[in-house]
Design a protein around this motif. Sequence first.
Motif: not given
Length: 402
Positions: A329-340
């Motif tokens: 499954n090919v997906m586009k990543v558009s950014g990151k979030s902090t691993y809390k």
Amino acid sequence: MKKKKIVIVGGGAAGFFCAANLDENKYYVTILEQNSDVLQKVKISGGGRCNVSHACFDPRELVQFYPRGNKELLSVFHQFQSGDTMGWFEERGVPLKIENDNRIFPESNSSQTIIDTMVNEVRRKNFEVKTQTVVSEIAKVEETYVVKTSTGEYAADFVVFATGSSPKSLKLIKNLGHQIVEAVPSLFTFNIKNDTLKDLMGTSFMHAEVSIPKLKMEESGPMLITHWGLSGPAILKISAWKARELAALKYQFDIHVNFLGIDLEDAETIFKNFREENPKKTIGKSKIFDVTTRFWHRILWLSKVDLEKNISSISSKELQIILGNLYNNVMKVSGKSTYKDEFVTAGGVELKEINFKNMSSKILENFYLAGEVLNIDAVTGGFNFQACWSEGWIIAQDLNGK
């Protein structure tokens, strides 16, 4: 013998553990912490349970979990490693336990136990802890250091710099002559807007495989769908090992996800065997792979296959589409979030400028550095704390021997 003065800048894991191991008969120790509480990361780690360390007791194996600093930490872990951490807390009446995934936690399941142990040790030694004290400058004046802060000046014969990797801290240390490798985030989740994941927050996969063809990077392990996209060890490991490369891509790239963690041939065989044994079942009610029913229904919807369709009438073309959505499954990543649980950065003080026998600066006399201010970081699982405990302990031993 006249007691000398140590100022520890930073009341986090490395600074506090260093203080807890210093000889109170030799030193006056002051810990300066800019926040209102010490050990804040320890408090939130592991969902409030504190992932103290990781059950890996061979230094050569332990260093493999550090994308940056692995060579340098080998001598450090030969002096103090995970087993020593367990021993240290157990000697102080805090038993630790090893969980199935080898992460180490206090038996109390509360980070407060770990915090209290270190705070009590520092209190018992009559060391001073100053919170809400922001260091603005450190200056060398003849044989001593003057640490200037928002609440006054502190003279020190020795400085232990364990501030974490905030831009302000890195600027302070740069002003003293150290080289800084620019800090970028490590250990973060991937932001993905994709119909495969929509409204499936909390769905997990035990053996996913994730690859980023652009970076020739593959990783496997547990994975989790979050509100923002994807997280879990498989994702976090990639974010750690490729922290700098992903920053250079501005967190915009394609990932290939294999939700099943098995190859296409095996997936086909499993499907065909299930179909032979259950020819009358509808595809929607068929529990073929180790995924949740909700996720299975989402895959069928994406594949434009009716849930009520009989499994025996699934065409080979439909099967390939279903397996493609599961396996590649090919997906586009558009950014990151902090691993809390663990906000970690890659970057910090250049490691060539540190003597790893005792964590002293090669640039500044009577000056030590530990923790995240260094260009050292690890994958998730208690490794970042272990580096802090080991470095803090080594500094204390070196100072106690002076």
